[in-house]
Design a protein around this motif. Structure first.
Motif, PDB file in Angstrom:
ATOM      1  N   ILE A 183      42.828  26.800  30.193  1.00 38.76           N
ATOM      2  CA  ILE A 183      42.280  26.307  31.096  1.00 38.76           C
ATOM      3  C   ILE A 183      42.271  24.731  31.144  1.00 38.76           C
ATOM      4  O   ILE A 183      41.566  24.037  31.773  1.00 38.76           O
ATOM      5  CB  ILE A 183      40.659  26.683  31.078  1.00 38.76           C
ATOM      6  N   GLY A 184      43.039  24.106  30.280  1.00 36.10           N
ATOM      7  CA  GLY A 184      43.393  22.640  30.293  1.00 36.10           C
ATOM      8  C   GLY A 184      43.208  22.015  29.024  1.00 36.10           C
ATOM      9  O   GLY A 184      43.240  22.493  27.813  1.00 36.10           O
TER      10      GLY A 184
ATOM     11  N   VAL B 253      39.896   8.356  12.265  1.00 32.59           N
ATOM     12  CA  VAL B 253      41.168   7.862  12.812  1.00 32.59           C
ATOM     13  C   VAL B 253      42.059   8.751  13.419  1.00 32.59           C
ATOM     14  O   VAL B 253      43.252   8.425  13.798  1.00 32.59           O
ATOM     15  CB  VAL B 253      42.133   7.564  11.303  1.00 32.59           C
ATOM     16  N   HIS B 254      41.457   9.835  13.713  1.00 27.71           N
ATOM     17  CA  HIS B 254      42.333  10.900  14.513  1.00 27.71           C
ATOM     18  C   HIS B 254      42.234  10.713  15.933  1.00 27.71           C
ATOM     19  O   HIS B 254      41.323  10.851  16.437  1.00 27.71           O
ATOM     20  CB  HIS B 254      42.050  12.273  14.134  1.00 27.71           C
ATOM     21  N   LYS B 255      43.561  10.740  16.721  1.00 26.72           N
ATOM     22  CA  LYS B 255      43.588  10.596  17.989  1.00 26.72           C
ATOM     23  C   LYS B 255      43.916  12.027  18.523  1.00 26.72           C
ATOM     24  O   LYS B 255      45.107  12.483  18.297  1.00 26.72           O
ATOM     25  CB  LYS B 255      44.670   9.700  18.679  1.00 26.72           C
ATOM     26  N   ILE B 256      42.887  12.741  18.952  1.00 26.79           N
ATOM     27  CA  ILE B 256      43.150  13.986  19.348  1.00 26.79           C
ATOM     28  C   ILE B 256      43.469  14.431  20.792  1.00 26.79           C
ATOM     29  O   ILE B 256      43.063  13.860  21.642  1.00 26.79           O
ATOM     30  CB  ILE B 256      41.668  14.808  18.816  1.00 26.79           C
ATOM     31  N   GLU B 257      44.409  15.353  20.786  1.00 25.13           N
ATOM     32  CA  GLU B 257      44.554  16.124  22.013  1.00 25.13           C
ATOM     33  C   GLU B 257      44.588  17.508  21.916  1.00 25.13           C
ATOM     34  O   GLU B 257      45.020  17.919  20.864  1.00 25.13           O
ATOM     35  CB  GLU B 257      45.937  15.571  22.731  1.00 25.13           C
ATOM     36  N   CYS B 258      43.638  18.229  22.808  1.00 20.75           N
ATOM     37  CA  CYS B 258      43.508  19.685  22.421  1.00 20.75           C
ATOM     38  C   CYS B 258      43.824  20.498  23.921  1.00 20.75           C
ATOM     39  O   CYS B 258      43.295  20.139  24.791  1.00 20.75           O
ATOM     40  CB  CYS B 258      41.926  19.884  22.070  1.00 20.75           C
ATOM     41  N   ASP B 259      44.708  21.558  23.632  1.00 19.53           N
ATOM     42  CA  ASP B 259      44.630  22.621  24.716  1.00 19.53           C
ATOM     43  C   ASP B 259      43.329  23.599  24.560  1.00 19.53           C
ATOM     44  O   ASP B 259      42.855  23.617  23.322  1.00 19.53           O
ATOM     45  CB  ASP B 259      45.761  23.554  24.564  1.00 19.53           C
ATOM     46  N   VAL B 260      42.826  23.841  25.607  1.00 20.54           N
ATOM     47  CA  VAL B 260      41.638  24.753  25.429  1.00 20.54           C
ATOM     48  C   VAL B 260      41.947  26.212  25.981  1.00 20.54           C
ATOM     49  O   VAL B 260      42.396  26.371  27.096  1.00 20.54           O
ATOM     50  CB  VAL B 260      40.587  24.217  26.410  1.00 20.54           C
ATOM     51  N   LEU B 261      41.689  27.247  25.324  1.00 14.70           N
ATOM     52  CA  LEU B 261      42.016  28.567  25.500  1.00 14.70           C
ATOM     53  C   LEU B 261      40.711  29.461  25.544  1.00 14.70           C
ATOM     54  O   LEU B 261      39.850  29.528  25.026  1.00 14.70           O
ATOM     55  CB  LEU B 261      42.929  29.092  24.454  1.00 14.70           C
ATOM     56  N   HIS B 262      40.669  29.907  26.843  1.00 17.72           N
ATOM     57  CA  HIS B 262      39.336  30.678  27.210  1.00 17.72           C
ATOM     58  C   HIS B 262      39.854  32.219  27.000  1.00 17.72           C
ATOM     59  O   HIS B 262      40.764  32.648  27.685  1.00 17.72           O
ATOM     60  CB  HIS B 262      39.320  30.414  28.888  1.00 17.72           C
ATOM     61  N   ILE B 263      39.128  32.717  26.132  1.00 15.01           N
ATOM     62  CA  ILE B 263      39.578  33.938  25.806  1.00 15.01           C
ATOM     63  C   ILE B 263      38.416  34.870  26.111  1.00 15.01           C
ATOM     64  O   ILE B 263      37.495  34.728  25.481  1.00 15.01           O
ATOM     65  CB  ILE B 263      39.973  34.529  24.458  1.00 15.01           C
TER      66      ILE B 263
END
Ligand code: SF4
Length: 370
Positions: free
Chosen positions: A311-312, A320-330
């Motif tokens: 879903i985006g 210190v973490h630069k995070i990028e996440c995919d979000v999975l709607h199950i």
């Protein structure tokens, strides 16, 4: 830190405190702020064994701030010679003169300068101390804590090493503002206790003599039972060396929703938010979200899944973490179970915003269609 752990720390310190010229035999006695300031400034980047004689000689010649303020710079440098970093000596002299002049100028009651039987001494607030040349957050904390017994935090290299090991912090305070604040928060918790002055000094001593950079003596450490690095036998990993610090982290967040519109929350076993309920998440390559990931099958059976959709994505920063996440709607075709293990909860969708009280989860939930 638990009061029992702090008690063990105090007991260890009372037995093991080294005799030092700036440390009175009575460890509960408030100290001369001038002596604390001089010793702590000398100890920055210099070994205790070296500082000992320099401190004794200095205090004989400049026993108080007035004597120091009246001295010639060349003489102050002579007494500093061999300690290096002459800017420290120059700043000490500048500060001594500022403090003495403020004392002369002020009218009783003296604002910011403790006027004790007309003897000039150092300011008593962090703000005023940190405004003086050469006095940073650490030295200000040391003066306020050790001399005035204020509940003020101290954070030096020894405490950083200890906190990193006790709480398994895989980042350094120098990495970012958030990282520094995380360490300072632990230091403030120590300071927010009766006898904080003793806890602060005991931790510095512990870092110097027991929780050393290499081969810490965990068997002889009063904090062993509270220390994650020791419990997990991973002391060599903390604090991390700069080259091992992870900056970018890409992952997938799972929003698993039951047929009765409840969202799965998990406690523990996750990369972030180890001590609170969070959405399940795991490290993954970018855009690798086709199908049902194996990590979801820890919580649900694949044959229960009625729909899976990416879903985006969102970006976030944690320490210190630069995070990028995919979000999975199950979505699953079963109602949420009423009985679950303590580390699992199913939260009604409309209550999820309130339940997941961290912006990492809120960003993921914001991508859900109403
Ligand atoms: S148990 Fe070991 S690693 Fe942990 S604080 Fe003590 S000496 Fe350091």
């Amino acid at each position: 830190m638990h009061p029992q752990t702090l008690k063990k720390l105090r007991e260890w310190f009372k037995k093991n405190a080294a005799e030092l010229p700036w440390r009175p035999a009575d460890l509960d006695a408030p100290r001369d702020p001038y002596a604390v300031w001089i010793s702590e400034t000398m100890l920055q980047q210099t070994q205790v064994s070296t500082v000992r004689d320099y401190f004794i000689r200095w205090m004989k010649r400049f026993p108080d701030v007035e004597t120091l303020a009246a001295a010639e710079e060349s003489e102050v440098f002579r007494y500093w010679q061999g300690l290096g970093y002459y800017s420290r000596a120059r700043n000490i002299l500048k500060t001594a003169r500022i403090v003495v002049n403020s004392h002369k100028d002020c009218l009783a009651p003296c604002k910011g300068v403790r006027n004790d039987e007309s003897k000039t001494t150092l300011p008593t607030t962090r703000k005023e101390l940190e405004a003086l040349p050469g006095i940073g957050a650490y030295t200000a904390g040391a003066i306020l804590s050790l001399a005035y017994h204020e509940r003020e935090a101290i954070l030096d290299g020894n405490l950083v090493r200890i906190f990193s090991r006790i709480y398994a912090l895989d980042f350094l305070p120098s990495e970012s503002k958030v990282a520094a604040e995380t360490y300072w928060n632990y230091a403030r918790k120590i300071a927010d206790s009766p006898k904080a002055y003793m806890h602060n000094e005991a931790l510095m001593e512990l870092g110097r003599t027991v929780c050393k950079v290499k081969n810490p003596d965990c068997a002889g450490c009063p904090l062993q039972s509270a220390c994650r690095a020791a419990t997990e036998n991973r002391t060599a990993e903390y604090p991390p060396s700069k080259k091992h610090i992870q900056k970018d982290w890409h992952g997938t967040v799972l929003v698993i929703e039951s047929a009765d519109h409840k969202i799965l929350a998990v406690h523990g076993g996750q990369k972030f938010f180890k001590n609170q309920f969070t959405l399940p998440h795991f490290e993954s390559p970018r855009n690798a979200t086709a199908g049902i990931p194996a990590q979801a099958e820890v919580y649900i059976n694949a044959d229960q899944v009625s729909h899976v959709q990416n879903i985006g994505k969102f970006r976030h920063g944690i320490t210190v973490h630069k995070i990028e996440c995919d979000v999975l709607h199950i979505q699953i075709n079963k109602k949420a179970p009423t009985k679950t293990a303590p580390e699992i909860r199913w939260i009604q969708r409309e209550l999820a915003q309130e339940f997941f009280a961290n912006s990492f989860c809120l960003k993921a939930l914001a991508l859900l269609k109403p």
